[in-house]
Each structure stands twice: as structure tokens, then as C-alpha cells.
Motif scaffolding. Structure first.
Motif, PDB file in Angstrom:
ATOM      1  N   SER A 121     -66.697 -21.277  46.373  1.00 15.47           N
ATOM      2  CA  SER A 121     -65.232 -21.229  46.469  1.00 15.47           C
ATOM      3  C   SER A 121     -64.679 -19.820  46.359  1.00 15.47           C
ATOM      4  N   ASN A 122     -65.487 -18.870  45.863  1.00 11.66           N
ATOM      5  CA  ASN A 122     -65.021 -17.484  45.779  1.00 11.66           C
ATOM      6  C   ASN A 122     -65.335 -16.697  47.052  1.00 11.66           C
ATOM      7  N   GLY A 123     -65.846 -17.388  48.074  1.00 10.81           N
ATOM      8  CA  GLY A 123     -66.104 -16.757  49.357  1.00 10.81           C
ATOM      9  C   GLY A 123     -67.481 -16.145  49.512  1.00 10.81           C
ATOM     10  N   LYS A 124     -68.281 -16.160  48.463  1.00 10.84           N
ATOM     11  CA  LYS A 124     -69.634 -15.605  48.555  1.00 10.84           C
ATOM     12  C   LYS A 124     -70.542 -16.574  49.298  1.00 10.84           C
ATOM     13  N   MET A 125     -71.322 -16.042  50.236  1.00 16.39           N
ATOM     14  CA  MET A 125     -72.294 -16.850  50.955  1.00 16.39           C
ATOM     15  C   MET A 125     -73.400 -17.243  49.981  1.00 16.39           C
ATOM     16  N   CYS A 126     -73.777 -18.511  49.987  1.00 13.80           N
ATOM     17  CA  CYS A 126     -74.794 -18.988  49.060  1.00 13.80           C
ATOM     18  C   CYS A 126     -75.396 -20.279  49.593  1.00 13.80           C
ATOM     19  N   ALA A 127     -76.721 -20.333  49.683  1.00 15.69           N
ATOM     20  CA  ALA A 127     -77.394 -21.566  50.092  1.00 15.69           C
ATOM     21  C   ALA A 127     -77.311 -22.573  48.950  1.00 15.69           C
ATOM     22  N   PRO A 128     -77.040 -23.839  49.244  1.00 13.68           N
ATOM     23  CA  PRO A 128     -76.876 -24.851  48.197  1.00 13.68           C
ATOM     24  C   PRO A 128     -78.074 -24.974  47.250  1.00 13.68           C
ATOM     25  N   TYR A 129     -79.284 -24.818  47.780  1.00 14.07           N
ATOM     26  CA  TYR A 129     -80.464 -24.977  46.924  1.00 14.07           C
ATOM     27  C   TYR A 129     -80.520 -23.914  45.825  1.00 14.07           C
ATOM     28  N   LYS A 130     -79.866 -22.777  46.023  1.00 13.16           N
ATOM     29  CA  LYS A 130     -79.880 -21.728  45.001  1.00 13.16           C
ATOM     30  C   LYS A 130     -79.108 -22.160  43.756  1.00 13.16           C
ATOM     31  N   LEU A 131     -78.092 -22.994  43.933  1.00 10.42           N
ATOM     32  CA  LEU A 131     -77.309 -23.470  42.784  1.00 10.42           C
ATOM     33  C   LEU A 131     -78.118 -24.411  41.904  1.00 10.42           C
ATOM     34  N   GLU A 132     -79.135 -25.040  42.481  1.00  2.67           N
ATOM     35  CA  GLU A 132     -79.951 -25.985  41.733  1.00  2.67           C
ATOM     36  C   GLU A 132     -81.025 -25.289  40.908  1.00  2.67           C
ATOM     37  N   HIS A 133     -81.268 -24.019  41.171  1.00  2.00           N
ATOM     38  CA  HIS A 133     -82.297 -23.280  40.450  1.00  2.00           C
ATOM     39  C   HIS A 133     -81.826 -23.030  39.018  1.00  2.00           C
ATOM     40  N   PRO A 134     -82.679 -23.319  38.027  1.00  4.32           N
ATOM     41  CA  PRO A 134     -82.253 -23.171  36.622  1.00  4.32           C
ATOM     42  C   PRO A 134     -81.884 -21.747  36.227  1.00  4.32           C
ATOM     43  N   ALA A 135     -82.421 -20.743  36.904  1.00  2.47           N
ATOM     44  CA  ALA A 135     -82.136 -19.353  36.528  1.00  2.47           C
ATOM     45  C   ALA A 135     -80.896 -18.801  37.225  1.00  2.47           C
ATOM     46  N   PHE A 136     -80.226 -19.614  38.039  1.00  2.00           N
ATOM     47  CA  PHE A 136     -79.069 -19.137  38.793  1.00  2.00           C
ATOM     48  C   PHE A 136     -77.930 -18.763  37.851  1.00  2.00           C
ATOM     49  N   SER A 137     -77.300 -17.632  38.124  1.00  4.77           N
ATOM     50  CA  SER A 137     -76.118 -17.236  37.368  1.00  4.77           C
ATOM     51  C   SER A 137     -75.148 -16.544  38.307  1.00  4.77           C
ATOM     52  N   GLU A 138     -73.898 -16.469  37.911  1.00  2.63           N
ATOM     53  CA  GLU A 138     -72.880 -15.811  38.733  1.00  2.63           C
ATOM     54  C   GLU A 138     -73.231 -14.358  38.997  1.00  2.63           C
ATOM     55  N   ASN A 139     -73.879 -13.694  38.051  1.00  2.77           N
ATOM     56  CA  ASN A 139     -74.228 -12.283  38.214  1.00  2.77           C
ATOM     57  C   ASN A 139     -75.206 -12.063  39.368  1.00  2.77           C
ATOM     58  N   GLU A 140     -76.036 -13.061  39.655  1.00  2.00           N
ATOM     59  CA  GLU A 140     -77.013 -12.923  40.725  1.00  2.00           C
ATOM     60  C   GLU A 140     -76.367 -12.870  42.107  1.00  2.00           C
ATOM     61  N   LEU A 141     -75.126 -13.286  42.224  1.00  2.00           N
ATOM     62  CA  LEU A 141     -74.458 -13.305  43.522  1.00  2.00           C
ATOM     63  C   LEU A 141     -74.253 -11.914  44.103  1.00  2.00           C
ATOM     64  N   GLU A 142     -74.152 -10.911  43.259  1.00  2.00           N
ATOM     65  CA  GLU A 142     -73.908  -9.555  43.750  1.00  2.00           C
ATOM     66  C   GLU A 142     -75.041  -9.071  44.646  1.00  2.00           C
ATOM     67  N   ASP A 143     -76.280  -9.417  44.305  1.00  2.00           N
ATOM     68  CA  ASP A 143     -77.434  -8.963  45.070  1.00  2.00           C
ATOM     69  C   ASP A 143     -78.027 -10.083  45.919  1.00  2.00           C
ATOM     70  N   ASP A 144     -77.333 -11.182  46.040  1.00  2.00           N
ATOM     71  CA  ASP A 144     -77.868 -12.344  46.737  1.00  2.00           C
ATOM     72  C   ASP A 144     -77.862 -12.133  48.246  1.00  2.00           C
ATOM     73  N   TYR A 145     -78.789 -12.763  48.905  1.00  2.00           N
ATOM     74  CA  TYR A 145     -78.849 -12.732  50.359  1.00  2.00           C
ATOM     75  C   TYR A 145     -79.396 -14.062  50.856  1.00  2.00           C
ATOM     76  N   LEU A 146     -79.206 -14.317  52.114  1.00  2.00           N
ATOM     77  CA  LEU A 146     -79.772 -15.489  52.751  1.00  2.00           C
ATOM     78  C   LEU A 146     -80.812 -15.018  53.743  1.00  2.00           C
ATOM     79  N   SER A 147     -81.800 -15.833  53.965  1.00  2.00           N
ATOM     80  CA  SER A 147     -82.898 -15.453  54.835  1.00  2.00           C
ATOM     81  C   SER A 147     -83.208 -16.605  55.774  1.00  2.00           C
ATOM     82  N   VAL A 148     -83.551 -16.283  57.002  1.00  2.24           N
ATOM     83  CA  VAL A 148     -83.940 -17.296  57.980  1.00  2.24           C
ATOM     84  C   VAL A 148     -85.200 -16.805  58.678  1.00  2.24           C
ATOM     85  N   LYS A 149     -86.286 -17.531  58.502  1.00  3.53           N
ATOM     86  CA  LYS A 149     -87.540 -17.170  59.154  1.00  3.53           C
ATOM     87  C   LYS A 149     -87.575 -17.817  60.536  1.00  3.53           C
ATOM     88  N   THR A 150     -87.730 -16.978  61.568  1.00  5.52           N
ATOM     89  CA  THR A 150     -87.737 -17.474  62.945  1.00  5.52           C
ATOM     90  C   THR A 150     -89.084 -17.284  63.636  1.00  5.52           C
TER      91      THR A 150
END
Length: 181
Positions: free
Chosen positions: A56-85
Motif C-alpha cells: 500500500s505504500n507503493g513499494k514493489m513486493c512479491a507476495p511470497y516475501k511477506l510470508e517469510h518470517p524474517a521479512f521486515s519493513e526495513n528490508e524494502l529499501e534494498d528489495d528487488y524482484l527477479s524473473v528468470k527467463t
């Protein structure tokens, strides 16, 4: 954006899923987010799922990352998404880059894309083809080594991989000496 990506997924017969569609006006803040996911994901053939999903704050985030127990708001600053093609091939890769280029111009702010195929930066189809061939050759070569060199009894996976790497390195050095390099 969701409507356009849905149309693209349907036109290509790719599976997709739409999450919440509109971020509430009062939830769009830089420092916090609610529990909802906004956006869409789609799945081209032989390719990792492409997540165009946001908090809701506009940061791109894959849903599965929210389910990870170590996830925190601070991790969003360096977060990225990846797609293997790699297994999808250069045509799907090119198509995804074209989609990201289009979406970036219309919908994204502060969007950076790193493309190992270099198509994002160059739009050079031959370079993309050559890069795919190079990585396919590397993967096939490594796969062949794993098939032809068995793991020894009581050998750890780390020791096994080191042994294979050393054998490959010796073989490469031998080929360089034969070719006068």
C-alpha cells in the motif's frame, strides 16, 4: 496498469492473478503499509512468475516475501524482484523487456531494471541470442559434469562441487594450451 497487463496475459494465453486493484488514498505512505497486496502476477511459459505487485505504500513486493518470517519493513529499501527467463528463451525475454519498458514509461517511478541479456539497455537482438546461447552452453556443460562424475561415498555436496570445478578448470586450461592461448 492491471487492466493492460491482464489484456497482455490473456492475449498470450498466460496464467495470471489479480490481487487488490486500487491502493486506498489514505494508505499510500512511505513509512508503513497495510496487509493487502495490490497488482497482478502472470506466468509466461517456462519462465518464473512475473510479479507486478505492490504494498500500500507503493513499494514493489512479491507476495511470497511477506510470508517469510524474517521479512521486515526495513528490508524494502534494498528489495528487488527477479524473473528468470533462461528456460523461456530469448523471445519471451524480449517480450518481457518490451512489457517492462512500456509499463515503466506509463506507471513506474524510480524503476531500475538489470538485464543479464543486455536487451533492456541495447535492444540488440543478436546480443540477446548470443547471451542465451552462452548461458545455455554453461548450464548444459555443468549438467553434463554432474551426470558423468558421480559423487563419492561420504563426500559432502560442497566437496563434490569443488572437485567438479577443479576438474573443469584443469580441462579448460588444457584446451587453452592446445589452442596456443
Amino acid at each position: 496498469m492491471i487492466e493492460e497487463v491482464t489484456d497482455i496475459a490473456k492475449a498470450n494465453h498466460w496464467g495470471y492473478h489479480v490481487f487488490e486493484e486500487a491502493i486506498p488514498n489514505d494508505a499510500f505512505t512511505v513509512n508503513s503499509f497495510n496487509d493487502s497486496i495490490y497488482g497482478i502476477f502472470f506466468s509466461p511459459p517456462n519462465c518464473e512468475t512475473v510479479y507486478l505487485t505492490f504494498l500500500s505504500n507503493g513499494k514493489m513486493c512479491a507476495p511470497y516475501k511477506l510470508e517469510h518470517p524474517a521479512f521486515s519493513e526495513n528490508e524494502l529499501e534494498d528489495d528487488y524482484l527477479s524473473v528468470k527467463t533462461q528456460f523461456a528463451g530469448p523471445q519471451i525475454h524480449k517480450q518481457l523487456i518490451t512489457i517492462f519498458d512500456y509499463l515503466n514509461k506509463l506507471y513506474f517511478e524510480n524503476f531500475d531494471l538489470t538485464d543479464e541479456g543486455n536487451y533492456w539497455e541495447t535492444k540488440n537482438e543478436q546480443l540477446l541470442e548470443d547471451t542465451f546461447k552462452k548461458y545455455t552452453h554453461l548450464i548444459d556443460g555443468f549438467s553434463s559434469l554432474l551426470e558423468n562424475i558421480p559423487m563419492e561415498e561420504n563426500e559432502s555436496i560442497e566437496a563434490y562441487l569443488i572437485r567438479i570445478a577443479e576438474m573443469a578448470n584443469k580441462k579448460n586450461k588444457g584446451n587453452e594450451n592446445k589452442n596456443g592461448k
